[in-house]
Design a protein around this motif. Structure first.
Motif, short mmCIF file in Angstrom:
data_model
loop_
_atom_site.label_atom_id
_atom_site.label_comp_id
_atom_site.label_asym_id
_atom_site.label_seq_id
_atom_site.Cartn_x
_atom_site.Cartn_y
_atom_site.Cartn_z
N ALA A 7 24.17 40.50 71.74
CA ALA A 7 24.94 39.30 71.89
C ALA A 7 25.32 39.21 73.74
CB ALA A 7 26.23 39.47 71.49
N VAL A 90 18.04 33.05 72.01
CA VAL A 90 18.65 31.87 71.63
C VAL A 90 19.84 31.54 72.35
CG1 VAL A 90 19.84 30.61 69.58
CG2 VAL A 90 17.70 32.35 69.13
N PRO A 92 23.66 29.89 73.67
CA PRO A 92 24.81 29.73 72.46
C PRO A 92 24.89 28.46 71.87
CG PRO A 92 25.40 30.60 74.69
CD PRO A 92 23.89 30.53 74.92
N ILE A 95 22.47 28.53 68.53
CA ILE A 95 22.95 29.52 67.53
C ILE A 95 23.25 29.03 66.15
CG2 ILE A 95 24.81 31.37 66.66
CD1 ILE A 95 22.67 32.27 68.94
N ALA A 99 20.89 29.89 62.81
CA ALA A 99 21.63 30.29 61.58
C ALA A 99 21.37 29.38 60.47
CB ALA A 99 23.13 30.35 61.94
N LEU A 120 25.31 36.95 63.50
CA LEU A 120 25.48 35.53 63.62
C LEU A 120 26.68 34.97 63.81
CD1 LEU A 120 22.21 34.06 61.45
CD2 LEU A 120 22.52 34.50 64.02
N LEU A 123 28.34 36.15 66.81
CA LEU A 123 27.81 35.33 68.21
C LEU A 123 28.55 34.09 68.16
CD1 LEU A 123 24.08 35.97 67.63
CD2 LEU A 123 25.58 36.76 69.46
N ALA A 124 28.75 33.44 66.95
CA ALA A 124 29.51 31.82 66.91
C ALA A 124 30.94 32.05 67.33
CB ALA A 124 29.39 31.33 65.40
N GLY A 129 25.04 33.88 73.04
CA GLY A 129 23.79 33.48 72.84
C GLY A 129 23.23 34.99 72.32
N LEU A 130 21.91 34.82 72.03
CA LEU A 130 21.29 36.05 71.07
C LEU A 130 19.98 36.20 71.69
CD1 LEU A 130 20.79 37.79 68.62
CD2 LEU A 130 19.77 35.82 67.55
#
Length: 380
Positions: A7, A90, A92, A95, A99, A120, A123-124, A129-130
């Motif tokens: 993250a 990925v 933000p 995401i 997903a 996921l 993150l949301a 971001g990922l």
């Protein structure tokens, strides 16, 4: 291989103000632009190089600035997501779409789906971001989540365990490398050292370190001994010691004894631009140097690329009537490992035979053919 999901907070991504001490923001922006160009077919070789370098920088920065939120089996994850257009970087605002594509694909994977879904959601909720990174082994104390129910999963390093019996059987194989290097004491010593390390790797389940102690010609000959007609079948872990990068296990086993071929012979060098003196002696080169020695590509990735590139081309050669490929080495161990991994696969089922030749300071040495000739000496 272990896939770690990181993250990375929203303020570090492109479009946000503030310092960028690790180059994450600028590299993520470059990677996004290059990815779009690659997807539309507009990217040239320089663009692809920039993309790989940018992704490597993003991954390094993510390890420093990000937070690990999931550790999953990389082979499992890639197999479940096969065919999905998903990135390892990925932002933000991407995401939600990521997903939506990932969750249906992971259905039925058990704990893997639960781990990814939890990551996921996290993150949301954080607006982060990922970044997904790969590593050969898990960090100490980390539990790796694996999928349930995926059939025909290829072997990974965690499937390979200590096998003293296999190590003992391999130790009794004929030492054909000793004939090739009979007049070269230094290479004989290197081959003996490599055999001891190889036996230790099989005995303990640990990887065989590939480094300066065994050059490409010694490595090729000792690996060839594992394909003697009397050899057992097994898998050997390989680790490029200078980078701590582990490639896929090297499968070995008996290759057939085959009489001399009756088709055409082709003489090539292994890789261009490394021994230009060969140019007048070979019909061409198997690998183009600029496509193999790519900045930012690990040795493990080089070996994987060389293997993938070689398998279909070797099959095409065999189908075109070439029975003997005379391959003059030009060094670079990752390319050698990838190439001979492919050679072992293809020569087991076709009429092709590969004859390695090694350039030394005194003369060119003729190596042991893949697969065996009827006259192969069973010396020790």
């Amino acid at each position: 291989m272990i896939a770690t999901m990181w993250a990375v907070e929203s303020g570090l991504w492109p479009g946000c103000p503030g310092p960028d001490p690790h180059g994450f923001r600028s590299s993520a922006e470059i990677a996004a632009v290059m990815r779009r160009r690659i997807a539309t077919g507009e990217a040239g070789a320089d663009d692809r190089t920039r993309y790989r370098i940018a992704c490597a920088t993003v991954e390094r920065a993510a390890r420093v600035q990000g937070e690990p939120i999931a550790h999953v089996d990389a082979d499992d994850l890639l197999a479940w997501l096969e065919g999905i257009e998903s990135a390892t970087v990925v932002p933000p605002d991407g995401i939600a779409d990521f997903a939506a594509a990932v969750r249906p694909a992971l259905a039925g994977s058990g704990l893997l789906a639960e781990a990814v879904d939890a990551a996921l959601r996290r993150l949301a909720g954080a607006g982060a971001g990922l970044v997904i990174t790969l590593a050969p082994i898990a960090p100490d104390g980390v539990t790796v989540t694996r999928a349930a129910g995926r059939p025909d999963r290829p072997a990974t390093v965690r499937d390979l365990v200590a096998d003293p019996e296999l190590a003992t059987t391999v130790r009794s194989l004929p030492r054909t490398a000793d004939e090739v290097f009979a007049a070269d004491p230094a290479r004989l010593r290197a081959a003996a050292t490599l055999r001891r390390q190889l036996g230790q790797a099989l005995r303990t389940g640990q990887p065989l370190p590939i480094g300066a102690q065994a050059k490409h010609e010694v490595l090729t000959e000792v690996l060839r001994e594992l394909h003697h007609p009397a050899a057992p079948s097994g898998r050997l872990r390989l680790l490029f010691a200078t980078e701590s990068a582990e490639t896929r296990p090297f499968a070995f086993g008996p290759l057939p004894v085959r009489p001399p071929g009756r088709g055409r012979a082709l003489t090539l060098g292994l890789m261009s631009m490394r021994h230009t003196g060969l140019d007048t002696e070979v019909a061409g080169y198997w690998f183009r140097n600029r496509l193999v020695s790519v900045p930012g590509r690990s040795f493990a990735d080089v070996a994987a690329y060389c293997h993938r590139d070689s398998v279909p081309r070797l099959h095409r050669l065999a189908a075109s009537g070439v029975s003997d490929l005379l391959m003059h080495h030009t060094g670079f161990e990752p390319a050698v490992i990838g190439f001979y991994r492919a050679v072992a696969e293809v020569t087991a089922t076709t009429g092709l035979r590969v004859h390695p030749f090694y350039l030394t300071s005194r003369r060119t040495l003729s190596g042991t053919p893949w697969p065996a000739m009827p006259t192969e000496t069973r010396s020790r």
